[in-house]
Design an enzyme around this catalytic site. Structure first.
Site, PDB file in Angstrom:
ATOM      1  N   CYS A  75       2.868  -5.671  -6.166  1.00  0.00           N
ATOM      2  CA  CYS A  75       2.441  -5.988  -4.800  1.00  0.00           C
ATOM      3  C   CYS A  75       0.956  -5.775  -4.543  1.00  0.00           C
ATOM      4  CB  CYS A  75       3.276  -5.180  -3.809  1.00  0.00           C
ATOM      5  SG  CYS A  75       5.051  -5.394  -4.079  1.00  0.00           S
ATOM      6  N   HIS A 135      -0.338  -0.880   3.692  1.00  0.00           N
ATOM      7  CA  HIS A 135       0.687  -1.512   2.852  1.00  0.00           C
ATOM      8  C   HIS A 135       2.009  -1.541   3.615  1.00  0.00           C
ATOM      9  CE1 HIS A 135       2.363  -3.167  -0.717  1.00  0.00           C
ATOM     10  NE2 HIS A 135       3.180  -2.155  -0.907  1.00  0.00           N
ATOM     11  N   GLU A 157       2.092   6.946   2.749  1.00  0.00           N
ATOM     12  CA  GLU A 157       0.845   6.291   3.125  1.00  0.00           C
ATOM     13  C   GLU A 157       0.280   6.880   4.408  1.00  0.00           C
ATOM     14  OE1 GLU A 157      -1.082   1.796   3.454  1.00  0.00           O
ATOM     15  OE2 GLU A 157       1.090   2.037   3.645  1.00  0.00           O
ATOM     16  N   HIS A 194       7.329  -8.874   3.612  1.00  0.00           N
ATOM     17  CA  HIS A 194       6.585  -8.388   2.455  1.00  0.00           C
ATOM     18  C   HIS A 194       6.495  -9.535   1.456  1.00  0.00           C
ATOM     19  CE1 HIS A 194       4.863  -6.211  -0.682  1.00  0.00           C
ATOM     20  NE2 HIS A 194       5.689  -5.186  -0.805  1.00  0.00           N
ATOM     21  N   PHE A 245       4.332  -1.452  -7.490  1.00  0.00           N
ATOM     22  CA  PHE A 245       5.198  -0.672  -8.348  1.00  0.00           C
ATOM     23  C   PHE A 245       4.393  -0.091  -9.514  1.00  0.00           C
ATOM     24  CE2 PHE A 245       9.544  -2.885  -7.443  1.00  0.00           C
ATOM     25  CZ  PHE A 245       9.584  -2.261  -6.211  1.00  0.00           C
TER      26      PHE A 245
END
Length: 399
Positions: A165, A293, A304, A327, A385
């Site tokens: 991502c 994110h 985060e 996403h 990831f």
């Protein structure tokens, strides 16, 4: 790092095609998620789907690369003056001095799924792909980069980045390094990812998909909503008299904590954000907007939020826009960079859709409501990831 001028930029997502559609949707808080209607057996979830891909085949000269992902790439290229800006940098520097750096997570795996499902036996009893899908380049991770090289005619370095991502955020960093090293003078960067069974059922198998529209940073969040998108930006070394939007810094890290979970103390996120600020030469309080994110999964958002609270003052306006687009995986970096650039350009600082009850772990930087402000710097976080993290700093130079 030298300032990198952004000559043009664009995004196509569930919000529509081009920057005007995205700016309008963000300003009016009109989301693009809908109940999942993708595939023969849709999962009970919500998705960000781009309308019209099924009815938009590639031009015949590019039919060798025909697939959903490359269709979206072609559509996204047509907006906001990207091709005009590309022609201008090619005219200035030459076709072999413009790099092509694009990100994707699953590339055109949807075409591979279809090819396997429609495999046929030949006269020897061997199962083979049907003739219309017997095109090897489409079934590789480099399908997107190869397609775009032929579609644009660029002859500089051609790179497909696949770091989950963070893929289409890291393209900015890679292009900036090549420009700084003198390997090229400009670059077309971007990313594309489209919906497919592997994505939907794969993330569902990990227990990460919500049955409702995602709610980033909400106390009751229970998973993400997947989407598809594509976008591009034309980058060029900035001259001393250049004004407008620029890439001012980037930070990358690889904490390798876990295959899919973030480092529990936000180590990778913190390293990436600090490196981006240091490279831009600015303090944290100079940033006016941070696109997080913010996937709406319990672990990602809390980690985060802690990292952001430890680094930035309470005055920062930070939000996740995945409630608008879903996403979009390998395209998240470019789409959310476009949103950060639009914040610089329009002064609209998006909040968070669908979320209503703040997670107590959130610091004051996490904002649910939109705001308006004239800001000089905006950031984008994209975390993938395996601990592949990237943060970008964009700036605005007044005339």
């Amino acid at each position: 790092m030298p300032a990198i001028a952004i000559r043009a930029f664009t995004a196509t997502s569930a919000l529509g095609r081009g920057n005007a559609a995205h700016a309008a949707a963000l300003r009016t808080r009109r989301g693009g998620l809908r109940r999942n209607d993708f595939g023969p057996t849709p999962l009970p979830t919500w998705i960000g789907r781009v309308d019209g891909l099924e009815d938009a085949p590639l031009p015949s000269a590019l039919s060798r690369w025909e697939c959903r992902n490359n269709r979206l790439a072609w559509i996204a290229l047509q907006h906001d003056g990207v091709q005009t800006a590309l022609e201008a940098v090619v005219a200035r520097h030459g076709v072999d001095r413009v790099a092509l750096v694009v990100g994707t997570s699953t590339s055109s795996i949807g075409a591979s799924e279809e090819a396997y499902s429609r495999a046929q036996e030949d006269e020897t009893g061997t199962r083979r792909f049907p003739d219309d899908l017997a095109r090897p380049i489409v079934h590789t991770p480099h399908s997107l980069g190869d397609f775009l090289q032929h579609a644009t005619g660029l002859r500089g370095p051609c790179i497909t980045v696949a770091t989950a991502c963070s893929s289409s955020a890291k393209v900015f960093a890679q292009a900036a390094r090549m420009i700084e090293a003198g390997l090229v003078d400009a670059a077309l960067v971007g990313g594309v990812d489209t919906l497919c069974g592997s994505v939907l059922f794969g993330f569902n198998a990990l227990g990460l998909v919500s049955s409702a529209p995602c709610r980033p940073f909400d106390a009751a969040r229970d998973g993400l909503s997947l989407g598809e998108a594509g976008g591009f930006a034309v980058l060029e070394r900035a001259g001393p008299a250049d004004t407008g939007l620029q890439l001012r810094g980037y930070g990358e890290s690889s904490d390798a904590h876990h295959m899919s979970a973030p480092h529990p103390e936000g180590l990778g996120a913190t390293l990436a954000m600090r490196a981006a600020l240091d490279r831009a030469g600015i303090a944290p309080d100079a940033v006016g907007y941070l696109n997080l994110h913010g996937t709406s999964t319990p672990a990602n958002d809390s980690v985060e939020a802690r990292a952001v609270d430890a680094l930035f003052p309470a005055s920062l306006h930070a939000s996740s826009t995945k409630g608008w687009t879903g996403h979009t995986l390998g395209a998240a970096g470019i789409v959310e960079s476009v949103i950060a650039l639009l914040a610089l350009e329009t002064g609209v600082l998006p909040g968070i859709l669908e979320s209503s009850v703040r997670d107590p772990a959130c610091g004051p930087q996490i904002r649910f409501d939109n705001a308006e402000a004239d800001i000089g710097f905006a950031m984008n976080n994209s975390f993938g990831f395996g601990g592949n993290n990237c943060s970008l700093v964009f700036g605005k130079v007044a005339a």
